[in-house]
Scaffold this motif. Sequence first.
Motif, PDB file in Angstrom:
ATOM      1  N   ARG A 126      29.558  54.095  33.663  1.00  0.00           N
ATOM      2  CA  ARG A 126      30.050  53.663  32.353  1.00  0.00           C
ATOM      3  C   ARG A 126      30.661  54.832  31.594  1.00  0.00           C
ATOM      4  O   ARG A 126      31.720  54.699  30.980  1.00  0.00           O
ATOM      5  CB  ARG A 126      28.897  53.046  31.558  1.00  0.00           C
ATOM      6  CG  ARG A 126      29.305  52.512  30.198  1.00  0.00           C
ATOM      7  CD  ARG A 126      28.133  51.804  29.539  1.00  0.00           C
ATOM      8  NE  ARG A 126      27.863  50.530  30.181  1.00  0.00           N
ATOM      9  CZ  ARG A 126      26.768  49.807  29.921  1.00  0.00           C
ATOM     10  NH1 ARG A 126      25.862  50.254  29.082  1.00  0.00           N
ATOM     11  NH2 ARG A 126      26.599  48.630  30.499  1.00  0.00           N
ATOM     12  N   PRO A 156      39.988  51.361  37.389  1.00  0.00           N
ATOM     13  CA  PRO A 156      39.457  50.376  36.458  1.00  0.00           C
ATOM     14  C   PRO A 156      39.045  51.009  35.135  1.00  0.00           C
ATOM     15  O   PRO A 156      38.575  52.132  35.096  1.00  0.00           O
ATOM     16  CB  PRO A 156      38.241  49.821  37.214  1.00  0.00           C
ATOM     17  CG  PRO A 156      37.870  50.883  38.193  1.00  0.00           C
ATOM     18  CD  PRO A 156      39.152  51.557  38.576  1.00  0.00           C
ATOM     19  N   LYS A 157      39.229  50.263  34.055  1.00  0.00           N
ATOM     20  CA  LYS A 157      38.905  50.774  32.727  1.00  0.00           C
ATOM     21  C   LYS A 157      37.477  50.431  32.321  1.00  0.00           C
ATOM     22  O   LYS A 157      37.034  50.825  31.244  1.00  0.00           O
ATOM     23  CB  LYS A 157      39.900  50.222  31.703  1.00  0.00           C
ATOM     24  CG  LYS A 157      41.345  50.672  31.946  1.00  0.00           C
ATOM     25  CD  LYS A 157      42.283  50.063  30.933  1.00  0.00           C
ATOM     26  CE  LYS A 157      43.713  50.596  31.113  1.00  0.00           C
ATOM     27  NZ  LYS A 157      44.251  50.304  32.442  1.00  0.00           N
ATOM     28  N   LEU A 158      36.773  49.670  33.153  1.00  0.00           N
ATOM     29  CA  LEU A 158      35.387  49.317  32.885  1.00  0.00           C
ATOM     30  C   LEU A 158      34.525  49.699  34.081  1.00  0.00           C
ATOM     31  O   LEU A 158      34.985  49.707  35.224  1.00  0.00           O
ATOM     32  CB  LEU A 158      35.252  47.814  32.624  1.00  0.00           C
ATOM     33  CG  LEU A 158      35.890  47.256  31.355  1.00  0.00           C
ATOM     34  CD1 LEU A 158      35.748  45.737  31.324  1.00  0.00           C
ATOM     35  CD2 LEU A 158      35.264  47.858  30.102  1.00  0.00           C
ATOM     36  N   PRO A 160      31.712  49.011  36.946  1.00  0.00           N
ATOM     37  CA  PRO A 160      31.580  47.790  37.749  1.00  0.00           C
ATOM     38  C   PRO A 160      30.697  46.725  37.105  1.00  0.00           C
ATOM     39  O   PRO A 160      31.048  45.543  37.103  1.00  0.00           O
ATOM     40  CB  PRO A 160      30.971  48.312  39.058  1.00  0.00           C
ATOM     41  CG  PRO A 160      31.467  49.707  39.165  1.00  0.00           C
ATOM     42  CD  PRO A 160      31.511  50.232  37.753  1.00  0.00           C
ATOM     43  N   ASP A 162      29.995  46.297  33.885  1.00  0.00           N
ATOM     44  CA  ASP A 162      30.669  45.758  32.708  1.00  0.00           C
ATOM     45  C   ASP A 162      31.820  44.845  33.109  1.00  0.00           C
ATOM     46  O   ASP A 162      32.083  43.833  32.455  1.00  0.00           O
ATOM     47  CB  ASP A 162      31.183  46.899  31.828  1.00  0.00           C
ATOM     48  CG  ASP A 162      30.051  47.734  31.259  1.00  0.00           C
ATOM     49  OD1 ASP A 162      28.977  47.165  30.986  1.00  0.00           O
ATOM     50  OD2 ASP A 162      30.228  48.953  31.092  1.00  0.00           O
ATOM     51  N   GLN A 163      32.528  45.179  34.181  1.00  0.00           N
ATOM     52  CA  GLN A 163      33.608  44.336  34.668  1.00  0.00           C
ATOM     53  C   GLN A 163      33.064  42.987  35.139  1.00  0.00           C
ATOM     54  O   GLN A 163      33.649  41.933  34.863  1.00  0.00           O
ATOM     55  CB  GLN A 163      34.348  45.040  35.807  1.00  0.00           C
ATOM     56  CG  GLN A 163      35.500  44.238  36.401  1.00  0.00           C
ATOM     57  CD  GLN A 163      36.609  43.995  35.397  1.00  0.00           C
ATOM     58  OE1 GLN A 163      36.929  44.869  34.589  1.00  0.00           O
ATOM     59  NE2 GLN A 163      37.196  42.808  35.440  1.00  0.00           N
ATOM     60  N   THR A 164      31.943  43.014  35.863  1.00  0.00           N
ATOM     61  CA  THR A 164      31.337  41.774  36.332  1.00  0.00           C
ATOM     62  C   THR A 164      30.901  40.904  35.162  1.00  0.00           C
ATOM     63  O   THR A 164      31.136  39.683  35.157  1.00  0.00           O
ATOM     64  CB  THR A 164      30.126  42.088  37.227  1.00  0.00           C
ATOM     65  OG1 THR A 164      30.573  42.808  38.380  1.00  0.00           O
ATOM     66  CG2 THR A 164      29.432  40.814  37.669  1.00  0.00           C
ATOM     67  N   SER A 166      32.111  40.891  32.176  1.00  0.00           N
ATOM     68  CA  SER A 166      33.316  40.375  31.541  1.00  0.00           C
ATOM     69  C   SER A 166      33.852  39.156  32.291  1.00  0.00           C
ATOM     70  O   SER A 166      34.256  38.157  31.671  1.00  0.00           O
ATOM     71  CB  SER A 166      34.372  41.472  31.480  1.00  0.00           C
ATOM     72  OG  SER A 166      35.580  41.002  30.924  1.00  0.00           O
ATOM     73  N   GLU A 167      33.860  39.205  33.620  1.00  0.00           N
ATOM     74  CA  GLU A 167      34.322  38.070  34.418  1.00  0.00           C
ATOM     75  C   GLU A 167      33.420  36.853  34.219  1.00  0.00           C
ATOM     76  O   GLU A 167      33.904  35.723  34.102  1.00  0.00           O
ATOM     77  CB  GLU A 167      34.360  38.461  35.891  1.00  0.00           C
ATOM     78  CG  GLU A 167      35.392  39.524  36.224  1.00  0.00           C
ATOM     79  CD  GLU A 167      35.309  39.977  37.669  1.00  0.00           C
ATOM     80  OE1 GLU A 167      34.464  39.417  38.410  1.00  0.00           O
ATOM     81  OE2 GLU A 167      36.062  40.888  38.060  1.00  0.00           O
TER      82      GLU A 167
END
Length: 211
Positions: A126, A156-158, A160, A162-164, A166-167
């Motif tokens: 992060r 990636p700007k997030l 992993p 945080d990306q998950t 978000s999805e």
Amino acid sequence: MSSPKSPVEPTYADRVYRSLGGIIGGTLLLGLIAWLAIDAIVRGAGRTPWFAVAAVLLVVPLVVALSIRPAVQVGDDRVLIRNPFRTVTLPWAAIEDFRAGYTSEVWTKAGAKFQLWAVPVSLRQRNRAARRREREERGKGGRANTVGTQLPDHGPKLAPADQTISELRELIEHNAGRPTAQGEVQTRWAFELIVPAVIGAVLLIVLFAIA
């Protein structure tokens, strides 16, 4: 004259989120346990083979539960969460939000909270993503007066996790209104892992008691 066809709603294949590091680490650890257990059973004397069997019954389910088992399976109607010793099935309509603080969590509209063991939060990743965003923002500011300049995407700007999250948040809005996405939250304990671990623990206690 044929009637006009109604638009077909797109379908989405199930997504499965798992921790690759956990799977690799758990598999290597299981291999080491198998090697040590076989050696102790074949070459051990006295009660050593029994201690090895008891240890395997106790340790293997724990390793599987904590490393290989966790997963988050996302479908059109429900989210299935496999945590170490419990499986939780949540219809999309019952989900309030997904959050990622120090751990990844899902909150239901009834106020219940479940952790997502398969989506571990890494503060290091992060912080790395935050530094990357800061560098890109500084680069954009330094080139603000340059017409037609495009900055390359350096990753990636997030993080992993945080990306998950978000999805998953985006999928709430898409799926919660489905008639088939209604229902109650269901939980089930993983007795296939709990029972062998308990038997192994009891057997170890008995062996130590009579040693």
